[in-house]
Scaffold this motif. Structure first.
Motif, PDB file in Angstrom:
ATOM      1  N   MET A  36      69.620  23.666  26.626  1.00 29.39           N
ATOM      2  CA  MET A  36      68.667  24.435  27.443  1.00 29.39           C
ATOM      3  C   MET A  36      67.573  23.473  27.905  1.00 29.39           C
ATOM      4  N   ASP A  37      67.700  22.957  29.114  1.00 29.50           N
ATOM      5  CA  ASP A  37      66.753  21.932  29.557  1.00 29.50           C
ATOM      6  C   ASP A  37      66.091  22.331  30.874  1.00 29.50           C
ATOM      7  N   GLY A  38      64.894  21.813  31.088  1.00 30.78           N
ATOM      8  CA  GLY A  38      64.214  21.999  32.370  1.00 30.78           C
ATOM      9  C   GLY A  38      63.027  22.957  32.342  1.00 30.78           C
ATOM     10  N   ASN A  39      62.621  23.355  31.146  1.00 29.05           N
ATOM     11  CA  ASN A  39      61.475  24.272  31.059  1.00 29.05           C
ATOM     12  C   ASN A  39      60.202  23.624  31.610  1.00 29.05           C
ATOM     13  N   GLY A  40      60.005  22.347  31.271  1.00 29.93           N
ATOM     14  CA  GLY A  40      58.801  21.641  31.719  1.00 29.93           C
ATOM     15  C   GLY A  40      58.770  21.509  33.237  1.00 29.93           C
ATOM     16  N   ARG A  41      59.931  21.169  33.804  1.00 33.01           N
ATOM     17  CA  ARG A  41      59.992  21.030  35.268  1.00 33.01           C
ATOM     18  C   ARG A  41      59.786  22.371  35.965  1.00 33.01           C
ATOM     19  N   TRP A  42      60.320  23.418  35.385  1.00 28.66           N
ATOM     20  CA  TRP A  42      60.132  24.764  35.954  1.00 28.66           C
ATOM     21  C   TRP A  42      58.635  25.081  36.026  1.00 28.66           C
ATOM     22  N   LYS A  87      58.449  14.217  19.007  1.00 23.08           N
ATOM     23  CA  LYS A  87      57.615  13.248  19.736  1.00 23.08           C
ATOM     24  C   LYS A  87      56.672  13.951  20.723  1.00 23.08           C
ATOM     25  N   ARG A  88      56.838  15.226  20.928  1.00 18.57           N
ATOM     26  CA  ARG A  88      56.025  15.958  21.913  1.00 18.57           C
ATOM     27  C   ARG A  88      54.644  16.288  21.346  1.00 18.57           C
ATOM     28  N   PRO A  89      53.699  16.653  22.220  1.00 12.99           N
ATOM     29  CA  PRO A  89      52.348  16.981  21.726  1.00 12.99           C
ATOM     30  C   PRO A  89      52.384  18.130  20.720  1.00 12.99           C
TER      31      PRO A  89
HETATM   32 MG    MG Z   1      64.003  18.125  28.813  1.00 11.07          MG
END
Ligand code: MG
Ligand code: IPE
Ligand code: IPE
Length: 263
Positions: A36-42, A87-89
């Motif tokens: 499940m990828d692309g939440n940040g870009r959305w 590694k994320r905030p």
């Molecule tokens: Mg990603």
């Protein structure tokens, strides 16, 4: 389940009904794994903070899980949080964990009514105690379901899983000569489950990001440009239809048609 179960959930005249009718229910993938990828870009496209993408992603999870159950998939595995995602905030991580807890609470009824059994794969012991409690509760409450198995991959890494399996194999006292691929797979988090036939990744990235490395050896890979928060039943049905057009060979020279969807 079946075409009837799926159609009962699709409003009359909706284009998804036509997609559903094209599916060959005798050749469903036994196991579908999703990155499940692309939440940040959305979120970025909408000038919103990244966490708003994660929040919006919940609706996609809900739709995908119900579609999988109604289709009659044996196993659906969703990649929710990788070992590398630490590694994320911290604020993004804590929002993800909060959303997970909220999802488990709000969706329990839907999981039960769709006869779904929940499992969690990953290094669960390293998660916060409240998250572990919530997960344990949801797993226990759905333990009596015998429909689709829904794995959530959390604090999951494919290499970590293989290392954990090797440790367990050693601890079991198995003789080196007795260890083969089949026996080794019994030490993985997914012991007893069929390998994914179909690996779906949203948002266009052509990589596997340390996901189910052992199990995807012969998975068909389907990458869609759709960002995860926009992923719905129609996208899932499209992925299954694309899978059913693939020619699987498993290293041989003739298409192993009969093997598609074998349980
Ligand atoms: Mg990603
Ligand atoms: C996927 O979306 C969700 C998780 C990895 C938890 P991302 O947060 O990776 O979104 P992008 O890739 O930055 O768009
Ligand atoms: C993979 O997505 C992990 C999950 C979907 C949970 P990432 O966004 O973390 O992967 P990379 O960093 O793009 O490889």
């Amino acid at each position: 389940m079946s075409l009837e179960q799926l159609l009962a959930w699709i409003p009359a005249g909706h284009p998804d009904a036509a997609l559903a009718r094209q599916i060959n229910f005798d050749r469903l993938p036994a196991h579908v794994a999703v990155i499940m990828d692309g939440n940040g870009r959305w979120a970025a496209q909408r000038h919103l903070p990244r966490v708003e993408g994660h929040r919006a992603g919940i609706a996609a999870v809900r739709d995908t899980v119900e579609t999988g159950a109604r289709l009659g998939l044996g196993v659906l595995t969703l990649y929710a949080f990788s070992i590398e995602n630490w590694k994320r905030p911290p604020s993004e991580i804590s929002t993800l964990m909060m959303l997970l807890k909220r999802y488990l609470r709000s969706e329990l009824k839907t999981l039960l009514s769709n006869n779904i059994r929940l499992r969690v794969i990953g290094r669960i012991g390293e998660l916060a105690a409240d998250v572990q409690d919530e997960l344990r509760d949801a797993v226990e409450r759905t333990a009596g379901s015998d429909g689709m198995l829904f794995n959530i991959a959390l604090n999951y890494g494919g290499r970590a899983e293989i290392v954990d399996a090797a440790r367990r194999a050693i601890e079991s006292g198995i003789r080196a000569d007795d260890l083969d691929e089949e026996r080794f797979a019994q030490f993985l988090y997914t012991a007893g489950q069929p390998d994914p036939d179909l690996l779906v990744r949203t948002s266009g990235e052509m990589r596997v990001s340390n996901y189910l490395l052992w199990q995807i050896a012969y998975a068909e890979i389907y990458v869609t440009e759709t960002l995860w928060p926009d992923f719905r039943r129609s996208h899932m049905l499209e992925a299954i239809l694309a899978y059913q057009k693939r020619e699987r060979r498993y290293g041989g020279i003739t298409p192993a048609r009969a093997v598609i969807g074998a349980k």
